[in-house]
Design an enzyme around this catalytic site. Structure first.
Site, short mmCIF file in Angstrom:
data_model
loop_
_atom_site.label_atom_id
_atom_site.label_comp_id
_atom_site.label_asym_id
_atom_site.label_seq_id
_atom_site.Cartn_x
_atom_site.Cartn_y
_atom_site.Cartn_z
N SER A 10 0.85 -1.19 0.00
CA SER A 10 0.00 0.00 0.00
C SER A 10 0.88 1.23 0.00
O SER A 10 1.63 1.48 0.95
CB SER A 10 -0.89 0.02 1.24
OG SER A 10 -1.41 1.33 1.40
N HIS A 35 -1.30 -1.50 -4.23
CA HIS A 35 -2.55 -1.15 -3.56
C HIS A 35 -2.59 0.37 -3.34
O HIS A 35 -1.67 0.95 -2.78
CB HIS A 35 -2.61 -1.88 -2.22
CG HIS A 35 -3.90 -1.74 -1.49
ND1 HIS A 35 -5.01 -2.52 -1.72
CD2 HIS A 35 -4.27 -0.89 -0.49
CE1 HIS A 35 -5.98 -2.18 -0.92
NE2 HIS A 35 -5.58 -1.18 -0.16
N ASP A 37 -4.82 3.47 -1.81
CA ASP A 37 -5.88 3.80 -0.85
C ASP A 37 -6.38 5.21 -1.09
O ASP A 37 -5.69 6.19 -0.82
CB ASP A 37 -5.33 3.69 0.57
CG ASP A 37 -5.10 2.26 0.99
OD1 ASP A 37 -6.06 1.47 0.92
OD2 ASP A 37 -3.97 1.92 1.37
N MET A 39 -8.92 8.10 -0.09
CA MET A 39 -9.71 8.51 1.09
C MET A 39 -10.24 9.92 0.89
O MET A 39 -9.52 10.79 0.40
CB MET A 39 -8.82 8.48 2.33
CG MET A 39 -8.19 7.13 2.59
SD MET A 39 -7.13 7.20 4.05
CE MET A 39 -6.60 5.49 4.14
N HIS A 68 -8.42 0.88 -3.85
CA HIS A 68 -9.33 0.72 -2.71
C HIS A 68 -9.99 2.07 -2.44
O HIS A 68 -9.36 2.98 -1.90
CB HIS A 68 -8.50 0.23 -1.51
CG HIS A 68 -9.25 0.07 -0.24
ND1 HIS A 68 -8.63 -0.12 0.97
CD2 HIS A 68 -10.59 0.05 0.02
CE1 HIS A 68 -9.53 -0.25 1.92
NE2 HIS A 68 -10.73 -0.13 1.38
N MET A 70 -12.17 4.45 -0.53
CA MET A 70 -12.84 4.73 0.75
C MET A 70 -13.50 6.10 0.61
O MET A 70 -13.08 7.09 1.23
CB MET A 70 -11.80 4.70 1.89
CG MET A 70 -11.34 3.29 2.21
SD MET A 70 -9.79 3.22 3.14
CE MET A 70 -8.62 3.26 1.79
N MET A 139 -11.26 -5.78 5.85
CA MET A 139 -10.51 -4.76 6.60
C MET A 139 -10.16 -5.33 7.97
O MET A 139 -11.05 -5.68 8.75
CB MET A 139 -11.35 -3.49 6.76
CG MET A 139 -11.56 -2.69 5.49
SD MET A 139 -10.06 -2.20 4.63
CE MET A 139 -9.21 -1.25 5.90
N ASP A 177 -6.43 -6.39 4.76
CA ASP A 177 -5.86 -5.04 4.67
C ASP A 177 -5.88 -4.37 6.04
O ASP A 177 -6.95 -4.09 6.59
CB ASP A 177 -6.70 -4.23 3.66
CG ASP A 177 -6.13 -2.85 3.39
OD1 ASP A 177 -5.04 -2.51 3.89
OD2 ASP A 177 -6.81 -2.09 2.66
C1 DX5 Z 1 -6.28 1.64 5.71
C2 DX5 Z 1 -5.80 1.22 4.33
C3 DX5 Z 1 -4.66 0.30 4.34
C4 DX5 Z 1 -3.40 0.83 4.96
C5 DX5 Z 1 -2.64 -0.33 5.53
O1 DX5 Z 1 -7.50 2.31 5.60
O2 DX5 Z 1 -6.85 0.61 3.62
O3 DX5 Z 1 -4.39 -0.19 3.02
O4 DX5 Z 1 -2.58 1.50 4.06
O5 DX5 Z 1 -1.55 0.15 6.23
P1 DX5 Z 1 -0.75 -0.75 7.26
O6 DX5 Z 1 -0.23 -1.93 6.49
O7 DX5 Z 1 0.34 0.16 7.73
O8 DX5 Z 1 -1.69 -1.15 8.34
ZN ZN Z 2 -6.45 -0.35 1.59
#
Ligand code: DX5
Ligand code: ZN
Length: 220
Positions: A10, A35, A37, A39, A68, A70, A139, A177
Site C-alpha cells: 500500500s 494497492h 488507498d 480517502m 481501494h 474509501m 478490513m 488489509d
Molecule cells: C487503511 C488502508 C490500508 C493501509 C494499511 O484504511 O486501507 O491499506 O494502508 O496500512 P498498514 O499496512 O500500515 O496497516
Molecule cells: Zn487499503
C-alpha cells in the site's frame, strides 16, 4: 516458496514526494499488485489522493493497480478511476448508495470489481452480490490510516469467507488489509487469505530491503 500468496504494498506508507520511484521499486522487488488507498475525509477521517495521482504513477509499472476506494458516494468517480489505470476497483459495502449497481458499473467498464468489508460489517453483506465480485477485501483495521493494529476477530470472517468462496463456482480473491506484518500475515494466510495488503510492513521497516520485506510476508 508460497507463490500462491500475492503481496500488495500500500503506497499510503510510501514516500509521497517520490511515489513513482516507490512504485517502481516495490514492483522490481517482488510485489504482485500495487494497492492504492483513496480517502475522502468523509467516509473515512483522512484524505489521501485521487485519480490524477494514480494516473501520474501508472507509467512506473505494469503491475495491476488494486484501487481501494474509501469514498462516499462512489458512483460518480468510477469512470475517472478506470481512466486513471485501475485494474481492480474495490468499493466498500458500507458506502452508498447502491452497491450492486456500482459493481455492475465497474465490470461494465472492463475491469475487476471488489467489495471491502469494515470490521463491523458481516460477510452476509455480500449476499446477492457474489456473481459481481472478483475480490473481497477484509478490513483488519478500521479504515482511514496506516500503521494501526490488526484486529484479530476478523480472522473468523476470513475463514468463513474462504469456505464460502470454495463453494462458489468461480474464483474470487480474498484480501486482508490493515496491520499486516509477518505474524498477522501468517495468521491471515492460515485463515484463507490469498492477497496481503501491507503498507508499514513494506515501506517503513528499518534495515530491511523492500525485497526482504515482501518475501517475509509471502513466507512468514
Ligand atoms: C487503511 C488502508 C490500508 C493501509 C494499511 O484504511 O486501507 O491499506 O494502508 O496500512 P498498514 O499496512 O500500515 O496497516
Ligand atoms: Zn487499503
Amino acid at each position: 516458496m508460497n507463490q500462491s500468496i500475492r503481496i500488495a504494498p500500500s503506497i499510503l506508507a510510501a514516500d509521497f514526494s517520490k511515489l513513482g520511484e516507490e512504485v517502481a521499486a516495490v514492483a522490481e522487488m517482488g510485489a504482485d499488485l500495487i494497492h492504492l488507498d483513496v480517502m475522502d475525509g468523509h467516509f473515512v477521517p483522512n484524505i489521501s489522493f485521487g485519480p490524477d495521482i494514480i494516473a501520474s504513477i501508472r507509467k512506473y509499472t505494469d503491475l495491476p493497480f488494486d484501487v481501494h476506494l474509501m469514498i462516499e458516494p462512489v458512483d460518480n468517480y468510477i469512470e475517472a478511476f478506470v481512466a486513471a489505470g485501475s485494474d481492480i476497483i474495490t468499493v466498500h459495502a458500507e458506502a452508498g448508495p447502491h452497491i450492486h449497481s456500482t459493481l455492475q458499473k465497474i465490470r461494465a467498464l472492463g475491469i475487476k470489481a471488489g467489495v471491502a468489508l469494515n470490521p463491523g460489517t458481516p460477510m452476509e453483506a455480500l449476499d446477492n452480490l457474489w456473481d459481481l465480485v472478483d475480490l473481497v477485501l477484509v478490513m483488519t483495521v478500521n479504515p482511514g490510516f496506516g500503521g494501526q493494529s490488526f484486529i484479530e476477530s476478523q480472522l473468523c470472517k476470513v475463514s468463513a469467507l474462504r469456505r464460502k468462496i470454495s463453494q462458489l463456482g468461480h474464483s474470487v480473491s480474498l484480501s486482508v488489509d490493515g496491520g499486516i506484518n509477518r505474524e498477522t500475515a501468517n495468521k491471515s494466510v492460515q485463515a484463507g487469505a490469498d492477497i496481503l495488503v501491507a503498507g508499514s510492513a513494506v515501506f517503513q521497516l528499518k534495515g530491511v530491503t523492500y525485497s526482504e520485506a515482501i518475501e517475509q510476508l509471502r513466507n512468514p
